[in-house]
Write a protein that holds these residues in place. Structure first.
Motif, PDB file in Angstrom:
ATOM      1  N   LEU A   1      41.283  31.019  48.518  1.00 54.48           N
ATOM      2  CA  LEU A   1      40.016  31.038  49.242  1.00 54.48           C
ATOM      3  C   LEU A   1      39.291  32.335  48.935  1.00 54.48           C
ATOM      4  CD1 LEU A   1      38.410  29.396  51.435  1.00 54.48           C
ATOM      5  CD2 LEU A   1      39.498  30.884  53.130  1.00 54.48           C
ATOM      6  N   ILE A   2      38.027  32.225  48.550  1.00 53.46           N
ATOM      7  CA  ILE A   2      37.227  33.376  48.150  1.00 53.46           C
ATOM      8  C   ILE A   2      36.063  33.543  49.122  1.00 53.46           C
ATOM      9  CG2 ILE A   2      35.846  34.426  46.314  1.00 53.46           C
ATOM     10  CD1 ILE A   2      37.274  32.528  44.341  1.00 53.46           C
ATOM     11  N   GLU A   3      35.982  34.702  49.734  1.00 54.22           N
ATOM     12  CA  GLU A   3      34.810  35.084  50.535  1.00 54.22           C
ATOM     13  C   GLU A   3      33.942  35.989  49.670  1.00 54.22           C
ATOM     14  OE1 GLU A   3      35.089  36.428  54.798  1.00 54.22           O
ATOM     15  OE2 GLU A   3      37.201  36.634  54.210  1.00 54.22           O
ATOM     16  N   GLU A   4      32.747  35.562  49.414  1.00 52.66           N
ATOM     17  CA  GLU A   4      31.833  36.395  48.635  1.00 52.66           C
ATOM     18  C   GLU A   4      30.398  36.098  49.080  1.00 52.66           C
ATOM     19  OE1 GLU A   4      29.981  39.014  46.055  1.00 52.66           O
ATOM     20  OE2 GLU A   4      31.953  38.961  46.990  1.00 52.66           O
TER      21      GLU A   4
ATOM     22  N   ILE B   1      38.593  34.928  38.279  1.00 53.50           N
ATOM     23  CA  ILE B   1      37.800  35.600  39.305  1.00 53.50           C
ATOM     24  C   ILE B   1      37.776  37.087  39.041  1.00 53.50           C
ATOM     25  CG2 ILE B   1      37.578  36.019  41.789  1.00 53.50           C
ATOM     26  CD1 ILE B   1      39.822  33.219  40.885  1.00 53.50           C
ATOM     27  N   ARG B   2      36.587  37.655  38.994  1.00 50.79           N
ATOM     28  CA  ARG B   2      36.459  39.100  38.811  1.00 50.79           C
ATOM     29  C   ARG B   2      36.491  39.763  40.189  1.00 50.79           C
ATOM     30  NH1 ARG B   2      31.576  39.032  36.733  1.00 50.79           N
ATOM     31  NH2 ARG B   2      31.555  36.906  35.951  1.00 50.79           N
ATOM     32  N   TYR B   3      37.613  40.395  40.470  1.00 48.55           N
ATOM     33  CA  TYR B   3      37.860  41.016  41.774  1.00 48.55           C
ATOM     34  C   TYR B   3      38.059  42.508  41.580  1.00 48.55           C
ATOM     35  CZ  TYR B   3      40.291  42.209  46.119  1.00 48.55           C
ATOM     36  OH  TYR B   3      40.667  42.792  47.303  1.00 48.55           O
ATOM     37  N   LYS B   4      37.108  43.307  42.099  1.00 46.67           N
ATOM     38  CA  LYS B   4      37.130  44.760  41.889  1.00 46.67           C
ATOM     39  C   LYS B   4      37.213  45.028  40.391  1.00 46.67           C
ATOM     40  CE  LYS B   4      39.057  45.590  46.480  1.00 46.67           C
ATOM     41  NZ  LYS B   4      40.161  46.153  47.289  1.00 46.67           N
TER      42      LYS B   4
ATOM     43  N   TYR C   1      30.586  35.350  39.835  1.00 47.40           N
ATOM     44  CA  TYR C   1      31.767  36.211  39.784  1.00 47.40           C
ATOM     45  C   TYR C   1      32.985  35.484  39.222  1.00 47.40           C
ATOM     46  CZ  TYR C   1      31.804  33.635  44.162  1.00 47.40           C
ATOM     47  OH  TYR C   1      31.710  32.626  45.085  1.00 47.40           O
ATOM     48  N   ILE C   2      32.781  34.270  38.704  1.00 45.48           N
ATOM     49  CA  ILE C   2      33.875  33.491  38.127  1.00 45.48           C
ATOM     50  C   ILE C   2      33.526  33.104  36.694  1.00 45.48           C
ATOM     51  CG2 ILE C   2      35.192  31.334  38.237  1.00 45.48           C
ATOM     52  CD1 ILE C   2      34.834  31.315  41.241  1.00 45.48           C
ATOM     53  N   ASP C   3      34.445  33.370  35.779  1.00 46.46           N
ATOM     54  CA  ASP C   3      34.366  32.831  34.417  1.00 46.46           C
ATOM     55  C   ASP C   3      35.298  31.628  34.341  1.00 46.46           C
ATOM     56  OD1 ASP C   3      32.688  34.951  33.671  1.00 46.46           O
ATOM     57  OD2 ASP C   3      34.409  36.222  33.207  1.00 46.46           O
ATOM     58  N   ILE C   4      34.925  30.631  33.574  1.00 41.60           N
ATOM     59  CA  ILE C   4      35.691  29.387  33.532  1.00 41.60           C
ATOM     60  C   ILE C   4      36.133  29.091  32.105  1.00 41.60           C
ATOM     61  CG2 ILE C   4      35.689  26.900  33.978  1.00 41.60           C
ATOM     62  CD1 ILE C   4      33.497  27.427  36.070  1.00 41.60           C
ATOM     63  N   THR C   5      37.418  28.824  31.951  1.00 42.57           N
ATOM     64  CA  THR C   5      37.951  28.322  30.693  1.00 42.57           C
ATOM     65  C   THR C   5      38.268  26.842  30.862  1.00 42.57           C
ATOM     66  OG1 THR C   5      38.899  30.462  30.049  1.00 42.57           O
ATOM     67  CG2 THR C   5      39.850  28.497  29.028  1.00 42.57           C
TER      68      THR C   5
ATOM     69  N   ALA D   1      27.039  39.820  33.828  1.00 40.86           N
ATOM     70  CA  ALA D   1      27.720  40.893  34.551  1.00 40.86           C
ATOM     71  C   ALA D   1      27.473  40.757  36.050  1.00 40.86           C
ATOM     72  CB  ALA D   1      27.208  42.243  34.043  1.00 40.86           C
ATOM     73  N   TYR D   2      28.532  40.876  36.802  1.00 41.49           N
ATOM     74  CA  TYR D   2      28.440  40.722  38.261  1.00 41.49           C
ATOM     75  C   TYR D   2      29.477  41.641  38.884  1.00 41.49           C
ATOM     76  CZ  TYR D   2      28.230  38.457  42.849  1.00 41.49           C
ATOM     77  OH  TYR D   2      28.067  38.189  44.184  1.00 41.49           O
TER      78      TYR D   2
END
Length: 291
Positions: free
Chosen positions: A59-62, A206-209, A188-192, A7-8
């Motif tokens: 592009l992901i800023e985290e 990508i889990r965004y909000k 914050y990323i799950d990969i298939t 969980a993130y």
């Protein structure tokens, strides 16, 4: 197979669409056994049967990470090569990064869904005749199975795996692998992992909000590929692609995932829904609608 992160929850993530231009591919190759009279309704072809396709990156800023997913075709190939693929459009990798407020040196992580030239070619360039990394401070991420598949290519895919795009990542010491069982670098990323198009292509989710944004790479190039039989002629295992698409689209419809398209020339995102004919398009929209 999917990597499921712990969980993130992020409240600070920012996303940027990075357009790198358009190229052309044969419409028949892009839709396999589906007749042109059907696929041209969503993807009209020119007089040479070529359709335009985007090379759209994300592009992901985290936190302290600036993660780029794929990087387009690049500009280091010769005129003969570009004559086959007709690179066009005003957008470029560097220009889009700069428009988002960043330079190549700012990218910390280069996530590569797979190593076909239109997904990784922008990650290496010629600097005074020497191959150099476009993102000098970035870790370049692949997975070991796909890497081995790419550096020892089969005859069908050999023209898509170009050594000048791939080997400099390893030779520079910037290459790392994501494993099937862990993804500590990107919580914050799950990969298939999917293997119909090419062996062990990675689809990042990508889990965004409160949403999940799926970067579809070549599992689903465009909205025109949503019906199950619409499978590319480029896929090395098309029947496996059918199975992977069916499972993925069911989950996407069940969970209202947002599908982000790398290659759709018009549409950035869509959602899908269950219908009597199977999973079909729900609606399309730009990524900015949810940011």
């Amino acid at each position: 197979m999917a990597i499921l992160s712990t969980a993130y929850l992020t409240k600070t993530m920012k996303l940027h669409v990075i357009e790198t231009g358009f190229f052309k591919l044969d419409g028949g190759a892009m839709f396999g056994v589906v007749p042109k009279s059907i696929w041209q309704k969503t993807n009209p072809a020119d007089s040479n049967n070529l359709c335009s396709w985007a090379m759209r990156c994300l592009l992901i800023e985290e936190g302290n990470q600036l993660v780029l997913i794929d990087n387009g075709l690049g500009n280091k190939q010769d005129a003969k090569f570009f004559g086959h693929y007709h690179l066009h459009g005003d957008a470029s990798l560097a220009g889009s990064l700069h428009k988002a407020g960043f330079a190549e040196k700012d990218v910390t992580d280069m996530f590569l869904t797979h190593l076909h030239f239109d997904h990784c070619g922008g990650g290496v360039y010629y600097d005074n005749g020497k191959l150099s990394l476009t993102f000098p401070n970035a870790t370049y991420w692949s997975n070991e199975d796909h890497w081995n598949w790419a550096v020892n290519p089969n005859p069908r895919e050999k023209a898509s795996f170009l050594k000048e795009n791939i080997l400099p990542m390893q030779e520079s010491g910037h290459l790392k692998f994501i494993s099937d069982s862990s993804n500590d670098a990107f919580p914050y990323i799950d990969i298939t992992f999917v293997s119909g198009h090419t062996d062990k292509m990675m689809i990042p989710k990508i889990r965004y909000k409160d949403k999940v944004i799926c970067y579809m790479a070549d599992l689903l190039p465009s909205i025109g590929h949503i019906p199950l039989p619409y499978v590319m002629g480029y896929d090395v295992r098309p029947l496996i692609t059918l199975q992977e698409k069916e499972a993925f689209l069911k989950d996407a419809a069940d969970n209202q995932w947002i599908l982000f398209f790398e290659h759709d020339p018009v549409n950035e995102c869509c959602t899908v829904k269950h219908t009597e004919k199977g999973v079909r398009l729900d609606r399309t929209f730009p990524l900015s609608e949810i940011l």
